[in-house]
Enzyme design. Structure first.
Site, short mmCIF file in Angstrom:
data_model
loop_
_atom_site.label_atom_id
_atom_site.label_comp_id
_atom_site.label_asym_id
_atom_site.label_seq_id
_atom_site.Cartn_x
_atom_site.Cartn_y
_atom_site.Cartn_z
N SER A 299 -12.27 -31.24 122.13
CA SER A 299 -12.71 -31.38 123.51
C SER A 299 -12.07 -32.60 124.16
CB SER A 299 -14.24 -31.44 123.58
OG SER A 299 -14.69 -31.45 124.91
N HIS B 62 -12.04 -27.43 125.02
CA HIS B 62 -12.85 -27.48 126.24
C HIS B 62 -11.97 -28.02 127.36
CE1 HIS B 62 -16.56 -28.00 123.45
NE2 HIS B 62 -16.26 -26.73 123.63
N ASP C 274 -20.74 -29.34 119.97
CA ASP C 274 -20.24 -27.97 119.82
C ASP C 274 -19.42 -27.86 118.54
OD1 ASP C 274 -19.72 -25.31 120.41
OD2 ASP C 274 -17.96 -25.77 121.63
#
Length: 355
Positions: free
Chosen positions: A173, A200, A295
């Site tokens: 991310s 992400h 996540d």
């Protein structure tokens, strides 16, 4: 009843009118509060350190110190999500991508009429805040019905296609568009694995992201599309706005893009890893790298419990030691490595294909 916390926001923009309008738009949501404004990058860095906001809204084109430079200073000192809101003209995609490479949480193109920003801006501030928080804070902010993901239990015995290569999943991310270059370009073309990558990143950038990686890698890097065949030697980049999953086809595995379940980020590392584990079983490798939030952490535990192999990036190289730290905390990491050692570890585990 869900208690929505007050989210403190810092605005950095050199235009007094823009700062005034953004303040009004943001504070139209009762859960958001402007705790400071900055007129240039220098002030943005100083006030980020002094005020410790939850989220920063920042322009790129500012005097004395531009937003890209300020972004780097802020992320070196603080794990504060920064949303870039800027009008960049013809170079918008290039500079916006550079901001994302440096670790910006998101990018919004500034329209002529700032009032059109309201809904998107508020939504992204909420997402930036919640993504930077712990699992407990998330549960207080959103109902599990509205936004959640619980990894499903894997059946003990399941008739799967016997895979003759590995499935390597990478979740990454904040800071990922730059840091992934420590890993993917080091893989040889004959790697005995298919790689599935969740980054992400705003939806409109995933295709560009895949194309740039393809130019730097021996492996073939593609943006995942529905019904693509899964083959070794390929990197499948999760398409923005969809979850990246796998399904059984007549002659092997296929890519499946899905809009469900609804999660903060789509694609989600947790959902990807669960799907890869379902089909590759103990030939699943889980890699979790830099990023805010958690996540992928729960799915890393699942992979490890099912005799796969998991690698968490170490704090030494992670731009934001959030996602990998949570995987480590939950016991989901077989090994913890700096980014520049991850590729060699994967190669050692999966091997190379003959011919």
């Amino acid at each position: 009843m869900i208690l929505i916390p007050e989210i403190n926001v810092l605005i950095a923009d050199d235009s007094p009118l823009t700062r005034k309008i953004l303040k009004a738009l943001i504070e139209s949501d009762k859960s958001l509060r402007i705790i400071g404004v900055a007129r240039d990058g220098i002030e943005a860095v100083e006030k980020a350190n002094k005020l410790n906001p939850d989220v920063i809204i920042m322009d790129i084109k500012m005097p004395n110190m531009d937003g890209l430079t300020a972004l780097q200073y802020i992320l070196e000192e603080k794990n504060i999500p920064v949303i870039v809101v800027s009008s960049l003209g013809e170079k918008s995609s290039i500079i916006a991508y550079e901001a994302l490479e440096l670790g910006a949480f998101d990018y919004i193109e500034k329209p002529d009429d700032l009032y059109y920003l309201k809904d998107e801006l508020i939504k992204k501030i909420h997402a930036a805040y919640i993504f930077s928080q712990s699992e407990e804070a998330k549960k207080e902010f959103f109902s599990e019905k509205d936004i959640s993901y619980q990894p499903k239990e894997k059946k003990e015995t399941e008739t799967n296609i016997e895979m003759d290569f590995y499935g390597v999943t990478i979740g990454i991310s904040t800071g990922g568009p730059r840091e992934i270059y420590d890993v993917l370009p080091k893989f040889p073309a004959n790697l005995n694995a298919a790689i599935f990558l969740v980054q992400h990143i705003p939806e409109k950038f995933t295709k560009t992201y895949a194309e740039r990686l393809n130019n730097s890698c021996e492996l073939k890097v593609v943006e995942a599309e529905n019904d693509m065949d899964v083959k070794p030697g390929y990197v499948y980049v999760g398409k923005g706005g969809y979850h990246l999953k796998l399904r059984k086809g007549l002659n092997g595995l296929k890519i499946m893009l899905s809009k469900t379940p609804r999660t903060i980020f789509m694609p989600s590392a947790d959902i990807l890893m669960e799907s890869v584990l379902e089909h590759f079983n103990n030939k699943t490798i889980g890699v979790l790298m830099t990023g805010m939030g958690d996540d992928g952490a729960k799915a890393m535990v699942k992979i490890k419990e099912n005799n796969g192999y998991t690698i968490a990036e170490s704090e030494e190289t992670a731009v934001v030691f959030g996602m990998p730290a949570e995987a480590i905390r939950l016991g989901g990491a077989n090994i913890v490595l700096p980014s520049y050692m991850i590729a060699n570890e994967v190669i050692e585990k999966v091997g190379l294909r003959n011919g």
